[in-house]
Design a protein around this motif. Structure first.
Motif, PDB file in Angstrom:
ATOM      1  N   SER A  84      17.062  17.894  78.393  1.00  0.00           N
ATOM      2  CA  SER A  84      16.293  16.913  77.638  1.00  0.00           C
ATOM      3  C   SER A  84      14.868  17.395  77.382  1.00  0.00           C
ATOM      4  O   SER A  84      14.400  18.361  77.972  1.00  0.00           O
ATOM      5  CB  SER A  84      16.253  15.577  78.399  1.00  0.00           C
ATOM      6  OG  SER A  84      15.578  15.741  79.644  1.00  0.00           O
ATOM      7  N   ALA A  85      14.195  16.699  76.476  1.00  0.00           N
ATOM      8  CA  ALA A  85      12.799  17.006  76.158  1.00  0.00           C
ATOM      9  C   ALA A  85      12.078  15.707  75.826  1.00  0.00           C
ATOM     10  O   ALA A  85      12.703  14.707  75.447  1.00  0.00           O
ATOM     11  CB  ALA A  85      12.714  17.978  74.982  1.00  0.00           C
ATOM     12  N   LEU A  86      10.760  15.730  75.969  1.00  0.00           N
ATOM     13  CA  LEU A  86       9.941  14.557  75.688  1.00  0.00           C
ATOM     14  C   LEU A  86       8.988  14.835  74.533  1.00  0.00           C
ATOM     15  O   LEU A  86       8.510  15.959  74.363  1.00  0.00           O
ATOM     16  CB  LEU A  86       9.122  14.164  76.916  1.00  0.00           C
ATOM     17  CG  LEU A  86       9.894  13.682  78.147  1.00  0.00           C
ATOM     18  CD1 LEU A  86       8.930  13.494  79.313  1.00  0.00           C
ATOM     19  CD2 LEU A  86      10.629  12.382  77.853  1.00  0.00           C
ATOM     20  N   ALA A  87       8.708  13.797  73.763  1.00  0.00           N
ATOM     21  CA  ALA A  87       7.756  13.901  72.664  1.00  0.00           C
ATOM     22  C   ALA A  87       6.852  12.680  72.649  1.00  0.00           C
ATOM     23  O   ALA A  87       7.314  11.560  72.888  1.00  0.00           O
ATOM     24  CB  ALA A  87       8.492  14.022  71.324  1.00  0.00           C
ATOM     25  N   ILE A 183      16.438  13.792  73.459  1.00  0.00           N
ATOM     26  CA  ILE A 183      14.990  13.795  73.300  1.00  0.00           C
ATOM     27  C   ILE A 183      14.468  12.381  73.458  1.00  0.00           C
ATOM     28  O   ILE A 183      15.030  11.425  72.908  1.00  0.00           O
ATOM     29  CB  ILE A 183      14.580  14.387  71.937  1.00  0.00           C
ATOM     30  CG1 ILE A 183      13.057  14.504  71.830  1.00  0.00           C
ATOM     31  CG2 ILE A 183      15.134  13.597  70.766  1.00  0.00           C
ATOM     32  CD1 ILE A 183      12.600  15.348  70.670  1.00  0.00           C
ATOM     33  N   GLY A 184      13.404  12.237  74.247  1.00  0.00           N
ATOM     34  CA  GLY A 184      12.783  10.942  74.462  1.00  0.00           C
ATOM     35  C   GLY A 184      11.447  10.877  73.745  1.00  0.00           C
ATOM     36  O   GLY A 184      10.628  11.791  73.879  1.00  0.00           O
ATOM     37  N   VAL A 185      11.225   9.820  72.970  1.00  0.00           N
ATOM     38  CA  VAL A 185       9.998   9.654  72.186  1.00  0.00           C
ATOM     39  C   VAL A 185       9.325   8.351  72.601  1.00  0.00           C
ATOM     40  O   VAL A 185       9.939   7.282  72.523  1.00  0.00           O
ATOM     41  CB  VAL A 185      10.294   9.629  70.670  1.00  0.00           C
ATOM     42  CG1 VAL A 185       8.993   9.565  69.876  1.00  0.00           C
ATOM     43  CG2 VAL A 185      11.118  10.834  70.252  1.00  0.00           C
ATOM     44  N   ASP A 186       8.088   8.432  73.029  1.00  0.00           N
ATOM     45  CA  ASP A 186       7.369   7.231  73.458  1.00  0.00           C
ATOM     46  C   ASP A 186       6.568   6.646  72.295  1.00  0.00           C
ATOM     47  O   ASP A 186       6.099   7.386  71.422  1.00  0.00           O
ATOM     48  CB  ASP A 186       6.426   7.583  74.608  1.00  0.00           C
ATOM     49  CG  ASP A 186       6.007   6.363  75.416  1.00  0.00           C
ATOM     50  OD1 ASP A 186       6.649   5.297  75.264  1.00  0.00           O
ATOM     51  OD2 ASP A 186       5.056   6.471  76.205  1.00  0.00           O
TER      52      ASP A 186
END
Length: 257
Positions: A84-87, A183-186
């Protein structure tokens, strides 16, 4: 994007995270197929970011069961982090305002090559490695919908000179360079005009349609998304304040993960 990559399915039951000040979120249920657009909806301070960090393996849940791409949480948190990755997560993936767009992209490509390169990849010539990095960057920019030619100084534009939507797209592109399954987007819709919000949701849906599962924190979920709510009928102002503190603690922990 690499067509051989597949998104990660999400499944969670009675999912919760408790910290020193109480519950950040509790009794959350998630059921989303690979390649879904998942909207984590709720008021600010209701544990949305904590849930995002937990589902991407950055925070250890306190109760319930969850599987991300077949990996169990919390037992296989490391494996979930790798896929996973964060943005656009404040305090974790913040852009450096002094760096240019090109500098951010080159730095991310170098980090990607260093930490997840195969042995065969290490044997490539410098020219081959540069070409591979360029392809990854171009694919990520296209997937994020960021055309550097439209920026004031092209790829030499400093982050401090980017509009909010442009910065969001850059953060998304940086996360996509690693070709994650999730991918997680805040704060995907924070302080955006209606047209900008629609554009961002369309872009995130395109990323999901291309195969990468997207989990996006928002105040209002778009039509057609898999909606996960952190709101509770029992939420009070004191609860929201405590949860906001838990989120700050979670962000500090995520930086160390």
């Amino acid at each position: 994007m690499d067509d051989t990559q597949s998104g990660a399915s999400l499944a969670a039951t009675e999912f919760g995270l408790k910290g020193p000040r109480g519950w950040a979120f509790r009794e959350v249920h998630v059921d989303a197929a690979a390649g879904s657009l998942v909207a984590v909806e709720g008021p600010s301070g209701s544990g949305r970011t904590c849930l995002l960090l937990a589902l991407t393996g950055r925070m250890k849940p306190s109760e319930g069961t969850a599987r991300v791409g077949g990996m169990r949480l919390p037992k296989q948190m490391t494996a979930v982090r790798r896929m996973s990755a964060l943005a656009h997560v404040p305090g974790v993936t913040e852009l450096d305002p002094a760096l240019t767009v090109a500098e951010h992209l080159r730095e991310q490509a170098l980090l990607q090559r260093r930490f997840d390169g195969t042995f065969r990849g290490l044997l490539r010539t410098p020219a081959e490695r540069r070409a591979e990095a360029s392809l990854r960057i171009d694919a990520a920019l296209a997937a994020a919908g960021l055309d550097t030619e439209t920026l004031p100084k092209g790829s030499r534009t400093s982050v401090r000179d980017l509009e909010r939507v442009e910065a969001l797209r850059l953060s998304l592109a940086l996360a996509l360079i690693g070709r994650p399954r999730l991918i997680g987007v805040d704060d995907a819709d924070l302080k955006l005009a209606d047209a900008e919000r629609a554009d961002i949701w369309a872009q995130l849906r395109a990323v999901a349609d291309a195969g990468t599962t997207v989990v996006a924190v928002c105040s209002e979920a778009p039509e057609g998304a898999v909606v996960v709510s952190t709101a509770s009928e029992n939420t009070t102002n004191d609860t929201v304040n405590d949860t906001a503190k838990e989120t700050a603690d979670a962000l500090a922990e995520a930086r160390r993960a």
